[in-house]
Design a protein around this motif. Structure first.
Motif, short mmCIF file in Angstrom:
data_model
loop_
_atom_site.label_atom_id
_atom_site.label_comp_id
_atom_site.label_asym_id
_atom_site.label_seq_id
_atom_site.Cartn_x
_atom_site.Cartn_y
_atom_site.Cartn_z
N ARG A 1 0.84 -1.20 0.00
CA ARG A 1 0.00 0.00 0.00
C ARG A 1 0.87 1.25 0.00
NH1 ARG A 1 -2.37 0.81 6.14
NH2 ARG A 1 -0.38 0.54 7.27
N ILE A 2 0.24 2.36 -0.38
CA ILE A 2 0.91 3.67 -0.37
C ILE A 2 0.15 4.55 0.60
CG2 ILE A 2 1.65 5.64 -1.75
CD1 ILE A 2 1.46 3.83 -4.22
N LEU A 3 0.86 5.14 1.55
CA LEU A 3 0.25 5.98 2.56
C LEU A 3 0.57 7.45 2.31
CD1 LEU A 3 1.22 3.92 5.76
CD2 LEU A 3 -0.83 3.69 4.35
N LEU A 4 -0.38 8.31 2.60
CA LEU A 4 -0.17 9.75 2.60
C LEU A 4 -0.59 10.27 3.96
CD1 LEU A 4 0.43 12.53 1.40
CD2 LEU A 4 -1.86 12.51 0.36
N ASP A 5 0.37 10.81 4.69
CA ASP A 5 0.11 11.27 6.06
C ASP A 5 -0.57 10.17 6.89
OD1 ASP A 5 1.32 13.64 5.51
OD2 ASP A 5 -0.45 14.89 5.77
N GLY A 6 -0.10 8.95 6.70
CA GLY A 6 -0.56 7.83 7.51
C GLY A 6 -1.82 7.15 7.02
N ARG A 7 -2.46 7.66 5.97
CA ARG A 7 -3.66 7.04 5.42
C ARG A 7 -3.36 6.42 4.05
NH1 ARG A 7 -9.01 8.36 6.97
NH2 ARG A 7 -9.17 9.86 8.68
N ASP A 8 -4.01 5.30 3.77
CA ASP A 8 -3.91 4.67 2.45
C ASP A 8 -4.47 5.64 1.40
OD1 ASP A 8 -4.50 3.04 0.09
OD2 ASP A 8 -4.05 1.32 1.39
N LEU A 9 -3.79 5.75 0.26
CA LEU A 9 -4.26 6.65 -0.79
C LEU A 9 -5.70 6.37 -1.18
CD1 LEU A 9 -1.35 7.06 -3.42
CD2 LEU A 9 -2.04 8.60 -1.58
N ARG A 10 -6.14 5.10 -1.04
CA ARG A 10 -7.49 4.72 -1.45
C ARG A 10 -8.56 5.28 -0.52
NH1 ARG A 10 -5.12 -1.17 -3.05
NH2 ARG A 10 -3.87 -0.67 -1.22
N GLU A 11 -8.15 5.82 0.62
CA GLU A 11 -9.12 6.41 1.54
C GLU A 11 -9.44 7.86 1.21
OE1 GLU A 11 -8.16 5.87 5.65
OE2 GLU A 11 -7.22 3.91 5.31
N TYR A 12 -8.64 8.46 0.32
CA TYR A 12 -8.86 9.86 -0.02
C TYR A 12 -9.79 10.00 -1.22
CZ TYR A 12 -4.89 10.97 3.03
OH TYR A 12 -4.06 11.11 4.10
N ASP A 13 -10.49 11.13 -1.28
CA ASP A 13 -11.30 11.44 -2.45
C ASP A 13 -10.38 11.54 -3.66
OD1 ASP A 13 -14.01 12.66 -3.55
OD2 ASP A 13 -12.38 13.94 -4.26
N LEU A 14 -10.73 10.80 -4.72
CA LEU A 14 -9.82 10.67 -5.85
C LEU A 14 -9.57 12.00 -6.54
CD1 LEU A 14 -8.19 8.72 -7.61
CD2 LEU A 14 -10.24 8.36 -8.99
N ASP A 15 -10.64 12.76 -6.82
CA ASP A 15 -10.46 14.04 -7.51
C ASP A 15 -9.67 15.02 -6.66
OD1 ASP A 15 -11.86 13.16 -9.71
OD2 ASP A 15 -13.79 13.91 -8.99
N ASP A 16 -9.94 15.02 -5.36
CA ASP A 16 -9.22 15.94 -4.48
C ASP A 16 -7.74 15.56 -4.38
OD1 ASP A 16 -9.53 18.24 -2.69
OD2 ASP A 16 -8.83 16.84 -1.15
N LEU A 17 -7.48 14.25 -4.32
CA LEU A 17 -6.08 13.79 -4.27
C LEU A 17 -5.32 14.20 -5.52
CD1 LEU A 17 -3.83 12.01 -2.98
CD2 LEU A 17 -4.81 10.08 -4.26
N ARG A 18 -5.90 13.92 -6.67
CA ARG A 18 -5.21 14.27 -7.92
C ARG A 18 -5.09 15.77 -8.10
NH1 ARG A 18 -8.11 9.79 -11.92
NH2 ARG A 18 -6.94 7.97 -11.16
N GLY A 19 -6.03 16.52 -7.50
CA GLY A 19 -5.95 17.97 -7.57
C GLY A 19 -4.75 18.54 -6.84
N GLN A 20 -4.15 17.74 -5.94
CA GLN A 20 -2.97 18.19 -5.19
C GLN A 20 -1.67 17.78 -5.86
OE1 GLN A 20 -3.66 20.18 -2.66
NE2 GLN A 20 -5.82 19.73 -3.11
#
Length: 609
Positions: free
Chosen positions: A420-439
């Motif tokens: 898995r890939i984590l961002l600030d301790g959370r799996d990337l799949r837990e983030y809103d996809l559009d919002d993640l890619r917007g960053q």
């Protein structure tokens, strides 16, 4: 293609009609209403013609002298006949006018449907995974669906026309049943073979087109390659035109032969079925004529019945053939609607959270592995490393090492098959996809060259701010592209590329500067540059990376480059080999280790000595 499959394809008609209605409810309702009126006009016209003939026969047998038509008109002897002629004239003018208005409405409605369906197609394609676009089978489905947005424009008019003809048939059939019911049976028996034959050959035509989808895509590719500004230089230098023309001819000839064989069989059987229909008509005509001679029917009845039978035969034949054509087109609609059933695997989960702003700790790869669909080898395996917030990380490795794949995982264009890939301790799949890619701002080596204005080429990096000219200029300045853009004849409003007449072509380095400006336009927390300076000269490359280093301060950045003069300015360098992390460290640390990085660095440095 089995009969069941053809009948099953009719299930596509309700969603198709709903889509037509959604394109313009008012226009659809008006068109259908006018068709209803026009459907009854042929019967009314033919019946008025019968009355005219009967009236003419009555006047002829009345013994009244009609030497002077004006005198007969003055005495009112022609009033009935003239009234009937006036009614038939009015019906003819009305039918013609309604036909033109309906055709106009159909044209507008078809365009609205095509536009709405094309938008829906693009919207759905935007939701699909990158993996879907790299799958040849789904590319075939997309190609067929794209052709159906235009290819089915006639289906709407045909369906509405079928409904109109059905109403006319019912009206004519009612008249025939009142005189001679068995004529309807004769008519149906004569037309059934034509219906079955047409249905069979329509299905064969669809099967042929479906089976040849890959070859058709090859034909289009060869045609475009042989006559494209992007390939013109190599085609000329390598003399590729003969090779491409021969390849095109081979494919086109094979497709032509398959089509010709089908068309020949269709023509032969069609002629036989048409002869049966003609025979049925003349048997019926002979019966009507005999009943007229016997005194059962008047001359007007003869005209009405013969005309009704002829029109009924034509309309029924048209309806039956039209039905098979509609069934055939419904098969093609399956290409369109089945595309909309493709669901992406990479999407936002229910309850997805927004991406962190700002990023506090960064990304962590935990035993990440990934392999492309339908391949046995792993593109990446057992990746464990951290990309800290605010860090500039460089990826180095030979071609095929997995650098671009790693970036695609980071931007969640793919999901890992392992780990898995984590961002600030959370799996990337837990983030809103559009919002993640917007960053995340990414410029790949194979960036798109948009044949739009220079400002729009930069503005696509942040579409919602595309018209913010100050932001566009700032992004161009950061990428050292401002002087180049301002030197264009129309500046930021200049269309670039050769596709359009007013376009100005750019060099590879100029295109690349626009692409880099696109990344700065995004103003994202994470900047990813995948071989961003491949087309730039040494001076321009140095300037771009100096700016990048300064402008990425406080941002997380990933840099992929084969030029060690560029990657050495990164805070840390990862060395990839065969999809695995081989070494990590600063430029000096990796040189001191004497591994693959030092070897590649020495090989490159030797070329400058």
């Amino acid at each position: 293609m089995s009969l069941r499959a053809r009948l099953d394809a009719l299930r596509n008609l309700p969603p198709f009609l709903r889509a037509v209605w959604a394109a313009s409810p008012a226009l659809t309702a008006v068109t259908l209403g006018l068709r209803l009126v026009r459907a009854l006009l042929p019967v009314a016209t033919l019946y008025v013609g019968k009355l005219i003939i009967d009236e003419a026969v009555r006047l002829a047998g009345s013994g009244i002298a009609f030497d002077d038509p004006m005198a007969a008109f003055a005495r009112g002897q022609l009033d009935g006949l003239l009234a009937l002629v006036a009614i038939e004239l009015a019906l003819a003018v009305t039918a013609d006018l309604l036909g033109r208005v309906i055709a106009y409405g159909d044209t507008l409605l078809s365009e609205l449907f095509t536009n709405a369906t094309s938008v829906r197609l693009m919207e759905h394609a935007a939701t699909l995974d990158l993996e879907d676009f790299e799958n040849p089978d789904i590319q075939d489905r997309l190609d067929r669906a794209r052709r159906q947005t235009m290819g089915r424009m006639s289906l709407m008019s045909q369906l509405f026309g079928q409904a109109q003809d059905a109403i006319t048939v019912i009206a004519f059939a009612a008249g025939l049943v009142a005189y001679a019911p068995w004529l309807i049976v004769l008519l149906v028996v004569a037309l059934v073979p034509a219906f079955v034959g047409e249905a069979h050959f329509n299905a064969l035509g669809y099967s042929l087109g479906y089976a040849w989808t890959p070859e058709r895509r090859q034909l289009e590719y060869v045609r475009q390659t042989g006559a494209s500004v992007d390939t013109a230089k190599e085609v000329k230098l390598f003399g590729l035109h003969r090779f491409l023309i021969e390849r095109y001819r081979t494919l086109a000839d094979a497709f032509f032969l398959a089509n010709r064989a089908l068309a020949r069989r269709r023509a032969m059987w069609g002629a036989l079925f048409a002869a049966l229909g003609t025979l049925g008509y003349y048997v019926a005509f002979a019966y009507i004529a005999w009943r007229t001679v016997r005194g059962d029917f008047s001359i007007g009845d003869l005209t009405f019945l013969a005309g009704s039978f002829l029109r009924l035969r034509q309309l029924l034949e048209s309806l039956l053939v039209g039905f098979t054509q509609v069934a055939g087109q419904a098969l093609y609609l399956d290409d369109l609607f089945s595309f909309f059933t493709i669901e992406p695997e990479i999407r936002s989960r229910p309850g997805a959270v927004p991406a962190p702003q700002p990023i506090q700790r960064g990304f962590v790869f935990e035993n990440v592995g990934f392999r492309y669909p339908d391949t046995e080898g792993w593109a990446l395996r057992h990746l464990d490393f951290q990309l800290r917030a605010g860090e500039v990380l460089a990826l180095v490795g030979e071609n095929g090492a997995g650098k671009t794949t790693l970036v695609k995982l980071l931007a969640r264009l793919y999901d890992p098959d392992e780990g898995r890939i984590l961002l600030d301790g959370r799996d990337l799949r837990e983030y809103d996809l559009d919002d993640l890619r917007g960053q995340i701002g990414v410029i790949f080596q194979d960036f798109v060259r948009y044949h739009l204005t220079a400002a729009e080429n930069i503005g696509v990096g942040r579409v919602d701010a595309m018209h913010d000219r100050n932001r566009v200029r700032s992004a161009a300045h950061r990428a050292a592209a401002d002087a180049m853009v301002e030197s264009l004849p129309e500046g930021y409003d200049q269309i670039v590329g050769r596709r359009f007449r007013q376009g100005v072509d750019l060099s590879g380095g100029q295109w690349q500067k626009l692409a880099i400006a696109r990344a700065y336009m995004r103003d994202a927390q994470v900047m990813i540059l995948d071989e961003p300076t491949a087309a730039l000269d040494a001076r321009a490359e140095f300037e771009v990376f100096q700016r990048f280093k300064a402008l990425s301060a406080g941002r997380t950045a990933v840099l992929i480059s084969h030029r060690f003069s560029s990657v050495r300015m990164a805070d840390r360098i990862l060395v990839l080999a065969d999809g695995r992390l081989e070494a990590s460290g600063t430029h000096e640390e990796l040189l001191a280790q004497g591994g693959r990085y030092a070897e590649l660095f020495e090989l490159q440095a030797a070329g400058y000595r």
